[in-house]
Write an enzyme that holds these catalytic residues in place. Structure first.
Site, PDB file in Angstrom:
ATOM      1  CE  LYS A  70      -4.206  -1.830   2.118  1.00  0.00           C
ATOM      2  NZ  LYS A  70      -5.196  -1.667   3.192  1.00  0.00           N
ATOM      3  CG  ASP A 107      -8.183   0.780   3.583  1.00  0.00           C
ATOM      4  OD1 ASP A 107      -9.001  -0.041   3.123  1.00  0.00           O
ATOM      5  OD2 ASP A 107      -6.960   0.596   3.549  1.00  0.00           O
TER       6      ASP A 107
HETATM    7  P1  NDP Z   1       0.404  -2.835  10.674  1.00  0.00           P
HETATM    8  O1  NDP Z   1       1.339  -3.998  10.712  1.00  0.00           O
HETATM    9  O2  NDP Z   1       0.741  -1.653   9.834  1.00  0.00           O
HETATM   10  O3  NDP Z   1       0.189  -2.307  12.186  1.00  0.00           O
HETATM   11  C1  NDP Z   1       0.006  -3.210  13.258  1.00  0.00           C
HETATM   12  C2  NDP Z   1      -0.418  -2.440  14.500  1.00  0.00           C
HETATM   13  O4  NDP Z   1      -0.657  -3.387  15.555  1.00  0.00           O
HETATM   14  C3  NDP Z   1       0.637  -1.462  15.020  1.00  0.00           C
HETATM   15  O5  NDP Z   1      -0.001  -0.373  15.618  1.00  0.00           O
HETATM   16  C4  NDP Z   1       1.382  -2.322  16.059  1.00  0.00           C
HETATM   17  O6  NDP Z   1       2.013  -1.570  17.056  1.00  0.00           O
HETATM   18  C5  NDP Z   1       0.201  -3.057  16.660  1.00  0.00           C
HETATM   19  N1  NDP Z   1       0.657  -4.267  17.343  1.00  0.00           N
HETATM   20  C6  NDP Z   1       1.058  -5.427  16.769  1.00  0.00           C
HETATM   21  N2  NDP Z   1       1.423  -6.314  17.719  1.00  0.00           N
HETATM   22  C7  NDP Z   1       1.269  -5.683  18.920  1.00  0.00           C
HETATM   23  C8  NDP Z   1       1.478  -6.071  20.271  1.00  0.00           C
HETATM   24  N3  NDP Z   1       1.932  -7.307  20.585  1.00  0.00           N
HETATM   25  N4  NDP Z   1       1.193  -5.189  21.254  1.00  0.00           N
HETATM   26  C9  NDP Z   1       0.737  -3.946  20.951  1.00  0.00           C
HETATM   27  N5  NDP Z   1       0.511  -3.519  19.672  1.00  0.00           N
HETATM   28  C10 NDP Z   1       0.782  -4.383  18.679  1.00  0.00           C
HETATM   29  O7  NDP Z   1      -1.009  -3.453  10.272  1.00  0.00           O
HETATM   30  P2  NDP Z   1      -2.261  -2.714   9.619  1.00  0.00           P
HETATM   31  O8  NDP Z   1      -2.365  -1.358  10.211  1.00  0.00           O
HETATM   32  O9  NDP Z   1      -2.204  -2.839   8.161  1.00  0.00           O
HETATM   33  O10 NDP Z   1      -3.474  -3.647  10.105  1.00  0.00           O
HETATM   34  C11 NDP Z   1      -3.873  -3.717  11.465  1.00  0.00           C
HETATM   35  C12 NDP Z   1      -5.084  -4.614  11.574  1.00  0.00           C
HETATM   36  O11 NDP Z   1      -6.187  -4.038  10.873  1.00  0.00           O
HETATM   37  C13 NDP Z   1      -4.899  -6.012  10.977  1.00  0.00           C
HETATM   38  O12 NDP Z   1      -5.447  -6.951  11.865  1.00  0.00           O
HETATM   39  C14 NDP Z   1      -5.702  -6.001   9.711  1.00  0.00           C
HETATM   40  O13 NDP Z   1      -6.264  -7.247   9.393  1.00  0.00           O
HETATM   41  C15 NDP Z   1      -6.792  -5.020  10.051  1.00  0.00           C
HETATM   42  N6  NDP Z   1      -7.318  -4.329   8.854  1.00  0.00           N
HETATM   43  C16 NDP Z   1      -8.658  -4.374   8.622  1.00  0.00           C
HETATM   44  C17 NDP Z   1      -9.189  -3.744   7.523  1.00  0.00           C
HETATM   45  C18 NDP Z   1     -10.648  -3.822   7.262  1.00  0.00           C
HETATM   46  O14 NDP Z   1     -11.068  -3.487   6.158  1.00  0.00           O
HETATM   47  N7  NDP Z   1     -11.452  -4.242   8.227  1.00  0.00           N
HETATM   48  C19 NDP Z   1      -8.340  -2.986   6.579  1.00  0.00           C
HETATM   49  C20 NDP Z   1      -6.946  -2.986   6.930  1.00  0.00           C
HETATM   50  C21 NDP Z   1      -6.468  -3.644   8.033  1.00  0.00           C
HETATM   51  P3  NDP Z   1       3.577  -1.128  16.878  1.00  0.00           P
HETATM   52  O15 NDP Z   1       3.561   0.044  15.962  1.00  0.00           O
HETATM   53  O16 NDP Z   1       4.010  -0.804  18.265  1.00  0.00           O
HETATM   54  O17 NDP Z   1       4.290  -2.319  16.285  1.00  0.00           O
END
Ligand code: NDP
Length: 281
Positions: A70, A107
């Site tokens: 993206k 989105d």
């Molecule tokens: P990213 O990988 O860009 O971001 C992941 C996020 O989760 C970050 O904020 C990260 O924090 C946090 N995170 C991951 N592991 C942990 C942990 N153990 N403890 C605390 N925070 C954690 O993913 P996306 O933003 O692309 O996607 C996030 C979610 O949204 C996914 O589950 C995806 O499936 C869902 N999604 C749903 C959509 C929909 O249409 N419904 C569209 C797009 C995404 P940190 O920065 O600290 O690592």
């Protein structure tokens, strides 16, 4: 089935087998009897630029872009919308009549439509939002809430610096809070959104105390596998109105379909039931 003059679009990612987009668009193509096709495009990382150029060569109308491209597609596009620029990510590419590639991000639109449909009584002026997460999806959620009129977005992310970068990039009324202080930021929230990957199948659960959250607050989880995340289950148990992540996924598909295939499709309970059945198989 498309004829020889059918319109073609796709979804580009790596891997792509998990994507529900071909099923969503396939459902609409059949429902509206559109002469067209929507295909998965598995593109290796080193081939992204040539794959974008190939869309024009092959006569594609455009493509969706999913994980992990993206952000990286942006330099390969001729123009991007203000929304995509602000969010820093493109999920929809349109091949224009002159062969130029235009990228946008639906989105944020998908999130807001799902929130409005799932919580019709909610209104932006009701109060601050608390958003968890600062990844690509959180960027779209925060942008949607602010442009939708929410007076203040509180943003908590494990990596605080990433939340600060999001706030600086998007601008406006965003207040970052420490991840460990997230429970204390719920007191006046009108909407709580999980935009982390926590709670998703295969990921750790989200630990989010809800005791201080006003009972009128709407709780949204954009994770859609599982559909009812532990957060939504806990929120329902406390009497909150909840919105799951499937609506966002369905609504974000709509603008691309309308542009590529010339029909503005409806997000209906039947589509939702169809996609849910697909998710189970
Ligand atoms: P990213 O990988 O860009 O971001 C992941 C996020 O989760 C970050 O904020 C990260 O924090 C946090 N995170 C991951 N592991 C942990 C942990 N153990 N403890 C605390 N925070 C954690 O993913 P996306 O933003 O692309 O996607 C996030 C979610 O949204 C996914 O589950 C995806 O499936 C869902 N999604 C749903 C959509 C929909 O249409 N419904 C569209 C797009 C995404 P940190 O920065 O600290 O690592």
């Amino acid at each position: 089935m498309p004829t020889g003059s059918g319109r073609v679009a796709g979804v580009m990612g790596w891997p792509i087998g998990h994507s529900l987009s071909p099923r969503i668009h396939g459902y609409w193509l059949a429902q509206y009897d559109v002469d067209g096709a929507y295909v998965p495009l598995p593109v290796r990382p080193e081939r992204v630029a040539s794959a974008l150029a190939a869309l024009v060569v092959l006569g594609f109308r455009g493509t969706n872009v999913t994980i992990p491209y993206k952000e990286v597609v942006i330099p390969g596009l001729d123009a991007v919308s203000d929304t995509a620029r602000a969010i820093g990510a493109v999920n929809t590419v349109v091949v224009q009549d002159d062969g130029r590639l235009y990228g946008t991000n639906t989105d944020a639109y998908g999130f807001m439509e799902a929130l409005r449909q799932g919580a019709p009584h909610w209104h932006a002026a009701a109060g601050p939002a608390l958003v968890l997460g600062a990844g690509g999806a959180a960027r779209a959620v925060v942008y949607a809430l602010l442009t939708g009129g929410v007076p203040l977005v509180r943003l908590a992310n494990r990596d605080r610096a990433r939340a600060d970068r999001l706030a600086a990039d998007i601008g406006g009324a965003i207040q970052t809070v420490d991840w460990n202080a997230r429970a204390g930021a719920t007191g006046d929230a009108a909407v709580l959104v999980n935009a982390t990957s926590l709670g998703m199948t295969g990921q750790p659960p989200l630990d989010m105390p809800l005791n201080a959250l006003p009972s009128s607050a709407v709780v949204v989880d954009i994770v859609y596998r599982p559909l009812e995340t532990p957060l939504l289950k806990a929120a329902k148990g406390r009497g909150h109105l909840t919105v799951d992540g499937l609506g966002m996924l369905l609504h974000q598909a709509r603008p691309g379909f309308a542009t590529w295939f010339g029909v503005d499709p409806a997000v209906t309970p039947a589509l939702r039931a169809f996609v849910l059945a697909e998710m189970r198989t």
